[in-house]
Design a protein around this motif. Structure first.
Motif, PDB file in Angstrom:
ATOM      1  N   PRO A 312      -2.209  10.441 -10.191  1.00  0.00           N
ATOM      2  CA  PRO A 312      -2.740  10.420  -8.826  1.00  0.00           C
ATOM      3  C   PRO A 312      -4.201  10.880  -8.811  1.00  0.00           C
ATOM      4  O   PRO A 312      -4.600  11.722  -9.619  1.00  0.00           O
ATOM      5  N   LEU A 313      -4.981  10.320  -7.885  1.00  0.00           N
ATOM      6  CA  LEU A 313      -6.417  10.621  -7.844  1.00  0.00           C
ATOM      7  C   LEU A 313      -6.757  11.402  -6.579  1.00  0.00           C
ATOM      8  O   LEU A 313      -6.771  10.843  -5.478  1.00  0.00           O
ATOM      9  N   PRO A 314      -7.069  12.698  -6.692  1.00  0.00           N
ATOM     10  CA  PRO A 314      -7.571  13.435  -5.528  1.00  0.00           C
ATOM     11  C   PRO A 314      -8.963  12.926  -5.158  1.00  0.00           C
ATOM     12  O   PRO A 314      -9.770  12.607  -6.035  1.00  0.00           O
ATOM     13  N   TYR A 315      -9.251  12.887  -3.864  1.00  0.00           N
ATOM     14  CA  TYR A 315     -10.545  12.382  -3.429  1.00  0.00           C
ATOM     15  C   TYR A 315     -10.860  12.942  -2.057  1.00  0.00           C
ATOM     16  O   TYR A 315     -10.020  13.607  -1.422  1.00  0.00           O
ATOM     17  N   LEU A 316     -12.073  12.705  -1.569  1.00  0.00           N
ATOM     18  CA  LEU A 316     -12.488  13.110  -0.234  1.00  0.00           C
ATOM     19  C   LEU A 316     -12.547  11.877   0.655  1.00  0.00           C
ATOM     20  O   LEU A 316     -13.221  10.902   0.315  1.00  0.00           O
ATOM     21  N   GLN A 317     -11.834  11.901   1.761  1.00  0.00           N
ATOM     22  CA  GLN A 317     -11.862  10.783   2.696  1.00  0.00           C
ATOM     23  C   GLN A 317     -13.157  10.825   3.504  1.00  0.00           C
ATOM     24  O   GLN A 317     -13.664  11.898   3.833  1.00  0.00           O
ATOM     25  N   VAL A 318     -13.716   9.645   3.780  1.00  0.00           N
ATOM     26  CA  VAL A 318     -14.932   9.554   4.588  1.00  0.00           C
ATOM     27  C   VAL A 318     -14.707   8.545   5.711  1.00  0.00           C
ATOM     28  O   VAL A 318     -13.822   7.690   5.633  1.00  0.00           O
ATOM     29  N   GLU A 319     -15.512   8.662   6.733  1.00  0.00           N
ATOM     30  CA  GLU A 319     -15.459   7.697   7.826  1.00  0.00           C
ATOM     31  C   GLU A 319     -15.890   6.329   7.284  1.00  0.00           C
ATOM     32  O   GLU A 319     -16.978   6.188   6.701  1.00  0.00           O
ATOM     33  N   PRO A 320     -15.050   5.299   7.397  1.00  0.00           N
ATOM     34  CA  PRO A 320     -15.355   3.994   6.769  1.00  0.00           C
ATOM     35  C   PRO A 320     -16.360   3.180   7.571  1.00  0.00           C
ATOM     36  O   PRO A 320     -16.025   2.195   8.216  1.00  0.00           O
ATOM     37  N   THR A 321     -17.628   3.604   7.502  1.00  0.00           N
ATOM     38  CA  THR A 321     -18.685   2.924   8.254  1.00  0.00           C
ATOM     39  C   THR A 321     -19.807   2.402   7.361  1.00  0.00           C
ATOM     40  O   THR A 321     -20.688   1.698   7.845  1.00  0.00           O
ATOM     41  N   VAL A 322     -19.795   2.758   6.082  1.00  0.00           N
ATOM     42  CA  VAL A 322     -20.882   2.390   5.179  1.00  0.00           C
ATOM     43  C   VAL A 322     -20.457   1.198   4.322  1.00  0.00           C
ATOM     44  O   VAL A 322     -19.401   1.223   3.680  1.00  0.00           O
ATOM     45  N   VAL A 323     -21.292   0.163   4.312  1.00  0.00           N
ATOM     46  CA  VAL A 323     -21.030  -1.036   3.512  1.00  0.00           C
ATOM     47  C   VAL A 323     -21.779  -0.920   2.185  1.00  0.00           C
ATOM     48  O   VAL A 323     -22.979  -0.605   2.160  1.00  0.00           O
ATOM     49  N   ALA A 324     -21.071  -1.184   1.103  1.00  0.00           N
ATOM     50  CA  ALA A 324     -21.660  -1.111  -0.235  1.00  0.00           C
ATOM     51  C   ALA A 324     -21.759  -2.506  -0.834  1.00  0.00           C
ATOM     52  O   ALA A 324     -20.841  -3.318  -0.705  1.00  0.00           O
ATOM     53  N   GLU A 325     -22.873  -2.770  -1.496  1.00  0.00           N
ATOM     54  CA  GLU A 325     -22.993  -3.980  -2.316  1.00  0.00           C
ATOM     55  C   GLU A 325     -22.563  -3.610  -3.727  1.00  0.00           C
ATOM     56  O   GLU A 325     -23.018  -2.602  -4.285  1.00  0.00           O
ATOM     57  N   ILE A 326     -21.691  -4.418  -4.300  1.00  0.00           N
ATOM     58  CA  ILE A 326     -21.124  -4.101  -5.611  1.00  0.00           C
ATOM     59  C   ILE A 326     -21.165  -5.329  -6.510  1.00  0.00           C
ATOM     60  O   ILE A 326     -21.282  -6.461  -6.040  1.00  0.00           O
ATOM     61  N   ALA A 327     -21.074  -5.076  -7.803  1.00  0.00           N
ATOM     62  CA  ALA A 327     -20.860  -6.131  -8.790  1.00  0.00           C
ATOM     63  C   ALA A 327     -19.504  -5.871  -9.438  1.00  0.00           C
ATOM     64  O   ALA A 327     -19.257  -4.775  -9.958  1.00  0.00           O
ATOM     65  N   ALA A 328     -18.623  -6.853  -9.375  1.00  0.00           N
ATOM     66  CA  ALA A 328     -17.258  -6.690  -9.869  1.00  0.00           C
ATOM     67  C   ALA A 328     -16.901  -7.855 -10.773  1.00  0.00           C
ATOM     68  O   ALA A 328     -17.405  -8.966 -10.608  1.00  0.00           O
ATOM     69  N   ASP A 329     -16.016  -7.595 -11.758  1.00  0.00           N
ATOM     70  CA  ASP A 329     -15.520  -8.722 -12.540  1.00  0.00           C
ATOM     71  C   ASP A 329     -14.429  -9.425 -11.754  1.00  0.00           C
ATOM     72  O   ASP A 329     -14.054  -9.003 -10.662  1.00  0.00           O
ATOM     73  N   VAL A 330     -13.913 -10.505 -12.303  1.00  0.00           N
ATOM     74  CA  VAL A 330     -13.003 -11.351 -11.538  1.00  0.00           C
ATOM     75  C   VAL A 330     -11.533 -11.018 -11.752  1.00  0.00           C
ATOM     76  O   VAL A 330     -10.662 -11.777 -11.349  1.00  0.00           O
ATOM     77  N   ALA A 331     -11.253  -9.866 -12.383  1.00  0.00           N
ATOM     78  CA  ALA A 331      -9.865  -9.418 -12.517  1.00  0.00           C
ATOM     79  C   ALA A 331      -9.444  -8.773 -11.202  1.00  0.00           C
ATOM     80  O   ALA A 331      -9.496  -7.559 -11.027  1.00  0.00           O
ATOM     81  N   PHE A 332      -9.057  -9.603 -10.241  1.00  0.00           N
ATOM     82  CA  PHE A 332      -8.743  -9.177  -8.877  1.00  0.00           C
ATOM     83  C   PHE A 332      -7.324  -9.617  -8.572  1.00  0.00           C
ATOM     84  O   PHE A 332      -7.062 -10.805  -8.420  1.00  0.00           O
ATOM     85  N   GLU A 333      -6.383  -8.660  -8.533  1.00  0.00           N
ATOM     86  CA  GLU A 333      -4.983  -8.989  -8.331  1.00  0.00           C
ATOM     87  C   GLU A 333      -4.366  -8.013  -7.342  1.00  0.00           C
ATOM     88  O   GLU A 333      -4.700  -6.825  -7.324  1.00  0.00           O
ATOM     89  N   HIS A 334      -3.461  -8.531  -6.520  1.00  0.00           N
ATOM     90  CA  HIS A 334      -2.768  -7.719  -5.516  1.00  0.00           C
ATOM     91  C   HIS A 334      -3.761  -6.965  -4.644  1.00  0.00           C
ATOM     92  O   HIS A 334      -3.547  -5.804  -4.279  1.00  0.00           O
ATOM     93  N   GLY A 335      -4.871  -7.624  -4.316  1.00  0.00           N
ATOM     94  CA  GLY A 335      -5.835  -7.049  -3.404  1.00  0.00           C
ATOM     95  C   GLY A 335      -6.695  -5.949  -3.983  1.00  0.00           C
ATOM     96  O   GLY A 335      -7.334  -5.212  -3.230  1.00  0.00           O
ATOM     97  N   ARG A 336      -6.732  -5.831  -5.325  1.00  0.00           N
ATOM     98  CA  ARG A 336      -7.545  -4.774  -5.934  1.00  0.00           C
ATOM     99  C   ARG A 336      -8.259  -5.287  -7.173  1.00  0.00           C
ATOM    100  O   ARG A 336      -7.743  -6.132  -7.906  1.00  0.00           O
ATOM    101  N   TRP A 337      -9.456  -4.738  -7.397  1.00  0.00           N
ATOM    102  CA  TRP A 337     -10.131  -4.961  -8.670  1.00  0.00           C
ATOM    103  C   TRP A 337      -9.500  -4.024  -9.690  1.00  0.00           C
ATOM    104  O   TRP A 337      -9.459  -2.798  -9.490  1.00  0.00           O
ATOM    105  N   ARG A 338      -9.016  -4.602 -10.779  1.00  0.00           N
ATOM    106  CA  ARG A 338      -8.321  -3.789 -11.778  1.00  0.00           C
ATOM    107  C   ARG A 338      -9.274  -2.914 -12.578  1.00  0.00           C
ATOM    108  O   ARG A 338      -8.893  -1.854 -13.075  1.00  0.00           O
TER     109      ARG A 338
END
Length: 371
Positions: A312-338
């Motif tokens: 499990p990954l502990p993290y800090l929740q933030v208000e989801p208002t900031v849009v990020a530009e990202i570069a991702a590979d195409v391994a995208f399954e079940h709605g997630r980048w692996r």
């Protein structure tokens, strides 16, 4: 491109590796060394451009589980990259190896499952949790073992020090009468063929090797290139702290307006951390009947998509208002980048409602290919 710390290698034993040490190569007087498990597989370092040059060959990188197979005198043992025992999850593969490969041979390759002309990573994961349904799953979704190296030849002869070209030739000879489930990965020096793999195959990634190279367990002596897309996602959380985020956790709205977790970034640079710290805020107090944040705390281990030791990954929740530009590979399954994505910058010109919706499986239709 740098292919390894050559000066450092000269000071180390021939059999150096994370798990392969002199103690792992048992030999009595006058006998040949024997390769014993666990063995740390040779790895690839990521690069941004496909390397070219004399003596280089290229192979597609398959979207599956790395696996070293030991054909032992009384059966078969399948070892994951991290040393985990995969044997019981792949009775179809162990049966094929046992029927085809001589005892004491050690193979290196990738376990994959095909579905309609492309690899299906989710079906690999189902093997681990299938329980009593495992045999039915193996019949309906048979696995394949795509092989790209031979570590010990017939009779247990350790060939780590042989050049790749010779190991490859022995591997091909070993599998000349093998069933379709055991196959040697394609290999080419033709850059046109490489371009075709990256553009039209579902692998969208490649491994580059030297024909003269040895097999160095645990070392990043190969290089790895991935086709990537440029797209956007919404920052829904961070690791470390909001004032100095280490990584960002990303999401997208689905068709019902729910913010769904889609992946995590690589570590941010110092400048990126400072810039985001000015933009991110904790979640606002919820209205009656609503929740402050749609993701659980911590993130479940199953969301990571990892086989070996997910936590499990502990993290800090933030208000989801900031849009990020990202570069991702195409391994995208079940709605997630692996795999982790690369955070590029925030997009103050975009609203969260400008971000592509989470539409389902496959390649992001809104992405721009940069690989």
């Amino acid at each position: 491109m740098t292919w390894g710390a050559k000066d450092e290698r000269r000071t180390r034993p021939v059999w150096w590796g994370l798990a392969v040490t002199p103690a792992r190569l048992r030999a009595s007087a006058g006998a040949e060394p024997v390769l014993r498990r666990p063995v740390a597989p040779m790895l690839a370092a990521p690069v941004d451009l496909v390397p070219e040059g004399p003596g280089l060959v290229h192979e597609p990188k398959w979207d599956g589980w790395r696996c070293i197979a030991f054909r032992e005198p009384d059966g078969v043992y399948l070892q994951s990259r991290a040393g985990r025992n995969l044997t019981t999850y792949f009775p179809d593969i162990t049966r094929a190896i046992r029927a085809t490969v001589a005892p004491r041979v050690v193979l290196d390759g990738e376990l994959i499952v095909w579905e309609r002309g492309r690899t299906n990573f989710a079906q690999l994961q189902r093997r681990v949790t299938a329980g009593r349904d495992l045999l039915r799953l193996a019949r309906e979704w048979p696995a394949h073992y795509v092989l790209f190296d031979l570590l010990a030849d017939t009779g247990g002869q350790v060939i780590l020090d042989l050049p790749l070209a010779q190991r490859r030739a022995r591997l091909e000879q070993l599998l000349v009468n093998a069933p379709a489930q055991l196959t040697v990965t394609p290999q080419t020096a033709d850059m046109r063929q490489v371009a075709d793999w990256l553009l039209h195959w579902t692998v969208a990634a490649g491994i580059d090797k030297r024909l003269t190279g040895r097999y160095e367990p645990g070392r990043r002596g190969w290089s790895k290139f991935r086709t990537r897309i440029v797209t956007e996602a919404i920052i829904g959380g961070v690791t470390s702290s909001i004032s100095r985020p280490e990584t960002v956790l990303l999401g997208r709205f689905d068709r019902r307006g729910r913010l769904r977790y889609t992946g995590r970034s690589h570590p941010l640079t110092t400048d990126q951390r400072a810039a985001l710290a000015e933009l991110l805020t904790p979640p606002r107090m919820p209205h009656p009947g609503t929740v402050a944040h749609p993701w659980p705390q911590p993130l479940p281990a199953s969301w990571s998509g990892q086989l070996d030791r997910p936590e499990p990954l502990p993290y800090l929740q933030v208000e989801p208002t900031v849009v990020a530009e990202i570069a991702a590979d195409v391994a995208f399954e079940h709605g997630r980048w692996r795999h982790r994505v690369r955070y590029a910058r925030f997009r103050p010109d975009l609203s969260v409602y400008d971000v592509p919706l989470l539409l389902g499986e496959g390649k992001d239709p809104f992405g721009t290919t940069i690989g």
